[in-house]
Design a protein around this motif. Structure first.
Motif, mmCIF file in Angstrom:
data_model
loop_
_atom_site.group_PDB
_atom_site.id
_atom_site.type_symbol
_atom_site.label_atom_id
_atom_site.label_comp_id
_atom_site.label_asym_id
_atom_site.label_seq_id
_atom_site.Cartn_x
_atom_site.Cartn_y
_atom_site.Cartn_z
ATOM 1 N N UNK A 92 0.831 -1.204 0.000
ATOM 2 C CA UNK A 92 0.000 0.000 0.000
ATOM 3 C C UNK A 92 0.867 1.256 0.000
ATOM 4 N N UNK A 93 1.907 1.279 0.812
ATOM 5 C CA UNK A 93 2.789 2.446 0.842
ATOM 6 C C UNK A 93 3.493 2.633 -0.498
ATOM 7 N N UNK A 94 3.908 1.530 -1.120
ATOM 8 C CA UNK A 94 4.544 1.612 -2.445
ATOM 9 C C UNK A 94 3.571 2.180 -3.470
ATOM 10 N N UNK A 95 2.324 1.697 -3.459
ATOM 11 C CA UNK A 95 1.336 2.157 -4.440
ATOM 12 C C UNK A 95 1.001 3.628 -4.256
ATOM 13 N N UNK A 96 0.909 4.071 -3.016
ATOM 14 C CA UNK A 96 0.651 5.491 -2.757
ATOM 15 C C UNK A 96 1.776 6.362 -3.307
ATOM 16 N N UNK A 97 3.011 5.889 -3.141
ATOM 17 C CA UNK A 97 4.160 6.694 -3.543
ATOM 18 C C UNK A 97 4.424 6.642 -5.041
ATOM 19 N N UNK A 98 3.994 5.560 -5.714
ATOM 20 C CA UNK A 98 4.309 5.377 -7.141
ATOM 21 C C UNK A 98 3.065 4.983 -7.923
#
Length: 304
Positions: free
Chosen positions: A291-297
């Protein structure tokens, strides 16, 4: 006079607000219902005004409550990030379980997974695909730690977080019959075949709402088709069987190759968003890192 808000009461308020029910919040917080109610009422006294409207079906936020919820969610997210910052990094392996509705599963999730797995090569992935209603239920039941859906939706024990903008556009084949290629108005949609998604689909709900707003009140009629996924609708469009409403994310290649054509229909706007479906408490472990990866990229929409 300035009053410092109690962070424990603020967290109780956040859970009550996101679930919409004191009973559900009490189960998640492992508190009695009277204790939850008392904490919320004390927070309201600290704020000097009511935050919730009590109804027979639960509670809903008033204007002050909506304003405070934004801060409560930000504080909750910061605490999650703080815990992650001082935690011992887990091994990159494990299984990532993601629930996704049909459109995002086909056109958004693959690119997200490709970029995520470059730094998590040992992870296994399982994507559960269903319509929006099913995904909300799966996350609410704990079958999946997070989901991604299109359309407007609400359900108990989950919260939605806006992620990507999208638009449903009316499209026909570049070789469609003349009656379809000549569609230039909302009124013309009354008399041509339309290609619908199944009931329960987020795409179907958004399409129906937009047509009603534009003054077109029609359901299934002679000549219409009802199909179970976007690829089926796209195939029917290519064969000239009707006007399909498809996500811009799903037709980037076809528009670039000139196989499909977007109909210019003034007065009809079918904007929507793709949203994360999250439990009241933020996902942890591999799901939290994804989830953190998707939010950032976030993936780019290549065509406007």
């Amino acid at each position: 006079m300035f009053t410092r808000l109690d962070p424990r009461r603020l967290e109780t308020f956040r859970v009550v607000a996101t679930t919409g029910q004191v009973s559900a919040a009490s189960r998640l917080l492992h508190l009695s219902q009277p204790a939850v109610t008392a904490q919320v009422r004390q927070l309201e006294r600290e704020c000097g005004q009511p935050l919730l409207v009590r109804t027979a079906r639960g509670v809903r936020l008033n204007d002050a409550g909506r304003a405070l919820l934004e801060y409560a969610q930000r504080i909750h997210q910061l605490l999650d990030e703080a815990a992650l910052a001082v935690s011992v990094e887990e091994e990159p392996g494990g299984e990532l379980v993601l629930a996704a509705s049909t459109t995002v599963a086909s056109y958004v999730v693959p690119e997200l997974l490709a970029s995520f797995l470059r730094s998590h090569r040992g992870a296994q992935v399982r994507v559960e695909v269903g319509n929006t209603t099913q995904v909300l239920a799966w996350v609410g039941e704990g079958r999946a730690p997070l989901g991604l859906v299109e359309g407007h939706a609400r359900a108990a024990l989950i919260r939605l977080e806006r992620y990507l903008d999208d638009e449903l556009v009316p499209v026909v084949s570049s070789r469609a019959p003349a009656e379809l290629l000549r569609v230039r108005s909302v009124e013309a949609l009354r008399s041509v075949p339309l290609l619908w998604r199944e009931p329960g689909s987020g795409t179907r709900a958004v399409m129906e709402r937009a047509l009603r707003k534009a003054g077109v009140r029609r359901g299934l009629q002679a000549g219409d088709l009802q199909l179970g996924d976007n690829e089926a609708i796209k195939g029917a469009v290519r064969l000239g069987l009707g006007v399909g409403f498809l996500s811009r994310w799903s037709i980037q290649d076809e528009l670039a190759l000139g196989r499909l054509r977007v109909l210019p229909v003034p007065g009809l706007s079918v904007e929507r968003a793709f949203s994360w479906v999250l439990p009241v408490d933020a996902p942890s472990g591999l799901a939290g890192r994804f989830l953190r990866h998707a939010r950032a990229s976030p993936p780019p929409l290549l065509l406007p």
